[in-house]
Design an enzyme around this catalytic site. Structure first.
Site, PDB file in Angstrom:
ATOM      1  N   ASP A  91     -19.440   3.230  -2.687  1.00  0.00           N
ATOM      2  CA  ASP A  91     -18.456   2.972  -3.740  1.00  0.00           C
ATOM      3  C   ASP A  91     -18.115   1.490  -3.871  1.00  0.00           C
ATOM      4  OD1 ASP A  91     -18.064   5.380  -4.950  1.00  0.00           O
ATOM      5  OD2 ASP A  91     -16.048   5.730  -4.192  1.00  0.00           O
ATOM      6  N   TRP A 149      -9.180  -0.631  -4.575  1.00  0.00           N
ATOM      7  CA  TRP A 149     -10.589  -0.331  -4.317  1.00  0.00           C
ATOM      8  C   TRP A 149     -11.134  -0.991  -3.064  1.00  0.00           C
ATOM      9  CZ3 TRP A 149     -12.322  -5.196  -4.228  1.00  0.00           C
ATOM     10  CH2 TRP A 149     -11.845  -6.123  -5.159  1.00  0.00           C
ATOM     11  N   LYS A 173      -3.390   8.809  -6.345  1.00  0.00           N
ATOM     12  CA  LYS A 173      -4.258   8.352  -7.423  1.00  0.00           C
ATOM     13  C   LYS A 173      -5.055   7.152  -6.900  1.00  0.00           C
ATOM     14  CE  LYS A 173      -5.638   5.972 -11.129  1.00  0.00           C
ATOM     15  NZ  LYS A 173      -6.326   4.659 -11.016  1.00  0.00           N
ATOM     16  N   GLU A 247       2.822  -3.154  -1.902  1.00  0.00           N
ATOM     17  CA  GLU A 247       2.050  -4.076  -1.075  1.00  0.00           C
ATOM     18  C   GLU A 247       1.095  -4.771  -2.015  1.00  0.00           C
ATOM     19  OE1 GLU A 247      -0.640  -5.901   0.435  1.00  0.00           O
ATOM     20  OE2 GLU A 247      -1.536  -4.036   1.149  1.00  0.00           O
ATOM     21  N   GLY A 249      -0.338  -8.929  -3.698  1.00  0.00           N
ATOM     22  CA  GLY A 249      -1.352  -9.949  -3.443  1.00  0.00           C
ATOM     23  C   GLY A 249      -0.967 -10.973  -2.391  1.00  0.00           C
ATOM     24  N   CYS A 281      -6.243  -8.454   0.797  1.00  0.00           N
ATOM     25  CA  CYS A 281      -4.976  -9.105   0.449  1.00  0.00           C
ATOM     26  C   CYS A 281      -4.562 -10.125   1.502  1.00  0.00           C
ATOM     27  CB  CYS A 281      -3.883  -8.056   0.263  1.00  0.00           C
ATOM     28  SG  CYS A 281      -3.691  -6.955   1.684  1.00  0.00           S
ATOM     29  N   GLU A 382      -4.795 -15.868  -6.709  1.00  0.00           N
ATOM     30  CA  GLU A 382      -5.577 -15.037  -5.811  1.00  0.00           C
ATOM     31  C   GLU A 382      -6.943 -14.747  -6.430  1.00  0.00           C
ATOM     32  OE1 GLU A 382      -4.815 -11.193  -2.966  1.00  0.00           O
ATOM     33  OE2 GLU A 382      -4.160 -11.028  -5.055  1.00  0.00           O
ATOM     34  N   LYS A 452       8.383 -12.683  -0.879  1.00  0.00           N
ATOM     35  CA  LYS A 452       8.251 -13.201  -2.241  1.00  0.00           C
ATOM     36  C   LYS A 452       7.483 -12.222  -3.142  1.00  0.00           C
ATOM     37  CE  LYS A 452       6.783 -17.330  -0.715  1.00  0.00           C
ATOM     38  NZ  LYS A 452       6.449 -18.762  -0.677  1.00  0.00           N
ATOM     39  N   GLY A 455       5.289  -8.411  -2.322  1.00  0.00           N
ATOM     40  CA  GLY A 455       5.640  -7.008  -2.217  1.00  0.00           C
ATOM     41  C   GLY A 455       7.072  -6.717  -1.872  1.00  0.00           C
TER      42      GLY A 455
END
Length: 479
Positions: A91, A149, A173, A247, A249, A281, A382, A452, A455
């Site tokens: 995947d 992902w 999901k 949670e 970047g 991340c 990012e 910040k 998250g």
């Protein structure tokens, strides 16, 4: 190619949404067709979760009985690690070795939260009046869990396990780019014996996630992903006074002081950004090096970067597989071109690989850039790819100012042999996790989250279970 259904209430269905394809990024082949959920399917999933929440077969379980289901899930994940690793590899293109490690970690996550559930205690508080007082903890309710992902094996386990340990029900999901691990977890949850409706999985694109977040029957949203999507979720949840765990970047600084161990630091810094293709991340994408050792560090660091050989993810000599998709590879390539436009010098990598082995895959090499400032876009945005930007610093105060000059605050690392300096800098860096003389070391027992724009709330550890519980004060009159 057969259509892979999703699962609601322990029943598989093909749904009313648009089917979509899972593509293997190593060669561009179609791996599986996945059923898409429509709005009616999402409504059914939430209703199934709501019904299970009040079902004595779930709600009536004692903690050790609930823990037994989590232990069973851990055993099943452990028995299927090679299958799960191969599904994730197909995947998202991570190397098989990394996927196998993550599958084993996922099994340990379910086992840890089984133990946390079994030993969880309420609190007897100090009596201040004519009543004995205590705090007990209740499940929040129906949790919408939305995952990215990059590492579905670990990230989905880190949501499912504490959500279930706390007694909630869940609608998961997964990312439409990597949907198959969630379906594997759904299959194992049925096999483990979770009552119908406790675990539900719906598949589809961003519209499925939005519908789930907006659903009135969802009590809480747990999201891991990009900061812009997190802000949108927080805004929607805020209008409904719905709690969230976000949670998001990072643009994490990885710091090397002049007194660091230069035998270990360059390799660790390279691992911090290039392992997993930088699609993490917590990747240490901004590398700060004290000016007096900049040149010797760069020589060793560039050599370490060049050691991240590209290849098919199931080949034993491969250090780095493809990016998760062709779109994401192009995003990474555009970010590097932007750095060049800003005056950056690309010292390693920076171009699409050539050759027959890479023709059909979404490959991008380990890339090292210098010659820009911390204000450049390549340092502030990012990239989520194997791109390290190296910047010199003059002294400790200069370093702290630059390291904190970002909207993100997820993680940081620092290398020094000075204990007092390590303490000062670790406390001064605005980040939820700081590694000292190591990087990317993880523990399910230790809280994780960001400052910040990285998250809200915390996952992992006992706090990660309490995140999905509501404290309730009880007064038992004895006067």
């Amino acid at each position: 190619m057969d259509l892979h259904p999703f699962m609601i209430g322990n029943q598989w269905r093909e749904g009313q949404g648009t089917p979509f394809v899972s593509v293997n990024p190593s060669d561009g082949t179609e791996v599986a067709w996945i059923a898409g959920a429509g709005s009616a399917d999402i409504d059914d999933a939430v209703k199934a979760a709501r019904a299970a929440l009040g079902n004595p077969a779930w709600a009536g379980l004692k903690h050790h009985e609930r823990a037994a289901l989590l232990y069973r899930m851990a055993d099943l994940v452990g028995a299927n690690v090679e299958r799960l690793a191969r599904v994730q590899m197909e995947d998202n293109g991570k190397t098989f070795a990394e996927c196998l490690s993550q599958a084993k970690s996922a099994a340990a996550t379910f086992r840890y939260y089984g133990a946390a559930c079994e030993t969880f205690e309420s609190e007897l508080t100090t009596q201040r009046g004519p009543s004995v007082t205590m705090t007990v903890y209740e499940p929040v309710g129906v949790i919408a869990a939305i995952t990215p992902w990059n590492s579905p094996l670990t990230l989905e386990a880190q949501k499912l396990a504490p959500i279930l340990a706390a007694g909630n029900t869940v609608v998961l999901k997964p990312s439409e780019v990597t949907p198959r691990i969630a379906l594997e977890y759904a299959r194992l949850a049925i096999e483990a014996g979770f009552p119908a409706g406790v675990v539900n999985v719906v598949t589809g694109a961003a519209d499925v996630g939005r519908t789930l977040v907006e659903h009135a029957g969802v009590d809480m949203v747990s999201f891991t992903g990009g900061t812009s999507a997190g802000r949108a979720i927080a805004a929607t949840a805020g209008r409904r006074l719905k709690p969230v765990v976000l949670e998001l970047g990072g643009k994490s600084p990885h710091i090397v002081f002049a007194d660091a161990d230069l035998r270990k630091a360059p390799k660790s810094v390279a691992d911090g950004i290039f392992s997993g293709g930088g699609q993490s991340c917590i990747a240490g994408s901004r590398v700060f090096v004290e000016a007096s050792i900049f040149q010797p560090f760069m020589e060793a660091f560039q050599a370490a970067a060049q050691g991240y050989t590209l290849g098919t993810p199931d080949h034993p000599s491969t250090r780095m597989g493809p990016m998760v998709s062709f779109n994401h590879r192009d995003h990474v390539a555009r970010a590097v071109e932007l750095a060049r436009e800003e005056g950056g010098q690309v010292l390693v990598g920076g171009d699409l690989p050539t050759g027959e082995a890479f023709r059909n895959g979404a490959y991008y090499p380990a890339t090292v850039i210098s010659g820009v400032t911390n204000q450049s876009r390549v340092c502030q945005q990012e990239i989520f790819g194997p791109v390290a930007v190296v910047l010199p610093f003059d002294n400790e105060s200069d370093l702290i100012e630059q390291a904190n000059d970002t909207e993100f605050g997820l993680a940081a690392g620092l290398w020094t042999s000075d204990f007092a300096k390590a303490w000062r800098v670790a406390r001064a860096i605005q980040a939820g996790t700081v590694w000292i003389n190591t990087y990317k070391e993880t523990s399910i027992s230790t809280s994780f989250g960001g400052f910040k724009q990285s998250g809200l709330g915390r996952e992992k550890g006992l706090n990660g279970m309490r995140t999905y519980m509501e404290p309730k004060g009880l007064y038992w009159h004895v006067g």
